[in-house]
Enzyme design. Structure first.
Site, short mmCIF file in Angstrom:
data_model
loop_
_atom_site.label_atom_id
_atom_site.label_comp_id
_atom_site.label_asym_id
_atom_site.label_seq_id
_atom_site.Cartn_x
_atom_site.Cartn_y
_atom_site.Cartn_z
N HIS A 414 2.96 -6.04 2.78
CA HIS A 414 4.39 -5.76 2.63
C HIS A 414 4.85 -4.86 3.78
O HIS A 414 4.05 -4.24 4.50
CB HIS A 414 4.70 -5.12 1.28
CG HIS A 414 4.10 -3.76 1.07
ND1 HIS A 414 4.63 -2.60 1.61
CD2 HIS A 414 2.99 -3.37 0.37
CE1 HIS A 414 3.91 -1.57 1.24
NE2 HIS A 414 2.89 -2.02 0.49
N CYS A 435 -2.37 -1.32 -0.58
CA CYS A 435 -1.73 -2.48 0.04
C CYS A 435 -1.87 -2.45 1.56
O CYS A 435 -2.23 -1.44 2.16
CB CYS A 435 -0.24 -2.50 -0.32
SG CYS A 435 0.07 -3.11 -2.00
#
Length: 485
Positions: A414, A435
């Site tokens: 992301h 992430c």
């Protein structure tokens, strides 16, 4: 010449003489057969032509005193019963004399051309209880001598089955033995061979239709071979393998052994599942690293595969198919990553995207912070979905992002506009919650080209310990359960 005139008279005298002699002979034999039996007369087992009734009586009395019955069993072994042991004796009923008186002595010439056979009724007697006792003492009537009959049956061997014929055995039926021996004694026979009626018989013969029906079931199952379509493998459930899975119940019905099928399906899974397997992976830098863990790979659905095998075996015809998979990979065989994949080099904080073997995209990134247990999961995964925009939610954060591409549990690529830089050692002190943080323009480009289901190969070049929940759930190779230590 007077002599010629006398010849007819001479011939007449000669013929009269011969006739006279024949009459004398005829009447002499007629007188003889008043007290003797015709020629070729047989009474019972005794040849008594030309004998008197007294001779028959004396002979039968002597034969009864010496009576011996030889008994042959099923295997042609012989045993003896002595008449004196069971009171066997001859009892004259006067029939000997009656037979003699009923013959016409003047018809004796007819006996020269035919035989006369007679049976004396009730001419012998014996002690039935004593005979029964003597029979019970014969060796073939003892339990040690007998062998039980066995049914014909089907035996499953390593590679085939065989119909084993029945064995007749030598187990006697006492009442039947007694019946046949008594009949022989009553008829004054000197030998008797016991018939099959004297022995217990198998329940199932090799000619029985039920046995053939069982063989037909086995043949049908064995014809239901399964050839598996697995890249780079020669996997087949052959007739000999199927045979080992079969069992025959007491009624001759053939069924599949569930445990045997379970064992075979486990073999398939152990051999061909690639989920979490160790893989040698050639990196973009040209070296080879070992990658394990993750949730990517071929997974055979064991319960459904077992059910499919049962269905296939019931069909009676060969089948060629793939295993029933719970999860598939993009490429067949052990090298299931193929040549379209994402490579995450955590140690160098750089990613690569190869499309059909060609490097299409690469970028620096910031992965999970190792020092606080948030290291990003390593292993082989796949792109789960794409979402734009998206909201990242954790215990301590609620972050809006423009692009989110998850690959392991809640871990994904992301945009991270809060990161001042990407790559290098920055992740060691400013790493994410796990992430893969990327620059907005980079993740936007990546988002536009990546497809759901694309493999993701993630690895560290040096040993690390991952302790986060996401690492545990995603089956990360470097996950360590601190509570278990």
């Amino acid at each position: 010449m007077r002599i010629k005139k006398d010849i007819p008279h001479i011939i007449a005298y000669v013929l009269l003489g011969i006739a006279a002699v024949l009459l004398v002979v005829y009447f002499a034999f007629a007188a003889y057969f008043h007290s003797h039996y015709y020629f070729h007369t047989r009474i019972g087992t005794l040849n008594c032509g030309g004998k008197t009734a007294e001779y028959v009586e004396k002979s039968n009395t002597q034969n009864a005193d010496d009576y011996l019955l030889t008994v042959y069993d099923r295997e042609n072994n012989k045993f003896h019963l002595t008449g004196s042991d069971f009171g066997f004796q001859y009892n004259s009923t006067g029939e000997e004399e009656k037979i003699l008186k009923n013959q016409n002595p003047f018809l004796w010439p007819s006996s020269l051309f035919h035989h006369s056979d007679y049976t004396l009724s009730a001419s012998t007697s014996y002690d039935a209880d004593a005979l029964k006792e003597q029979i019970s003492k014969l060796e073939f009537m003892s339990a040690d001598y007998m062998t039980a009959p066995t049914d014909a049956r089907i035996e499953i061997e390593d590679d085939n089955y065989e119909i084993i014929p029945e064995t007749m055995g030598t187990t006697t039926i006492p009442d039947e033995v007694l019946k046949e021996i008594e009949a022989a004694v009553d008829s004054q026979e000197t030998s008797v061979t016991l018939s099959d009626a004297c022995y217990e018989s198998p329940s199932i013969l090799s000619t029985d239709s039920s046995l053939q029906a069982t063989a037909d079931q086995l043949d049908s199952y064995m014809a239901s071979t399964i050839t598996y379509d697995i890249e780079g493998a020669d996997e087949k459930l052959a007739s000999s393998d199927i045979l080992k899975m079969l069992q025959i119940d007491d009624n001759g019905n053939v069924t599949v052994n569930d445990d045997a099928i379970t064992s075979y399906v486990q073999h398939l899974a152990s051999t061909y599942n690639t989920y979490g397997d160790k893989r040698e992976f050639t990196t973009s830098k040209g070296d080879v690293v070992e990658v394990s863990g993750g949730d990517y790979g071929w997974v055979i659905a064991k319960t459904k595969e077992a059910e499919q095998i049962k269905s296939d075996l019931a069909g009676g015809t060969p089948v060629e198919r793939e295993p029933v998979y719970e999860q598939t990979a993009v490429a067949p065989g052990p090298n299931d990553i193929g040549n379209t994949y994402v490579e995450l080099d955590y140690s160098n904080q750089h990613m690569y995207y190869y499309k059909d073997g060609n490097l299409t995209f690469d970028s620096d990134f910031v992965s999970g912070k190792l020092s606080n247990g948030n290291g990003s999961p390593d292993g082989v995964y796949k792109i789960v979905y794409k979402q734009s925009p998206s909201v990242l939610v954790g215990e301590t954060y609620h972050t809006e992002v423009q692009y989110f591409v998850p690959f392991a549990y809640n871990v994904g690529f992301h945009d991270a506009t809060w990161q001042p830089k990407f790559g290098g050692d920055w992740y060691l002190t400013h790493g994410s919650h796990g992430c893969i943080n990327m620059a907005l323009d980079k993740v936007q480009e990546f988002y536009g080209m990546i497809e759901v289901g694309t493999p993701v190969v993630a690895y560290y070049r040096t040993p690390v310990e991952l302790t986060s929940e996401s690492a545990q759930i995603s089956n990360a190779a470097s996950y360590v359960d601190k509570n278990a230590q």
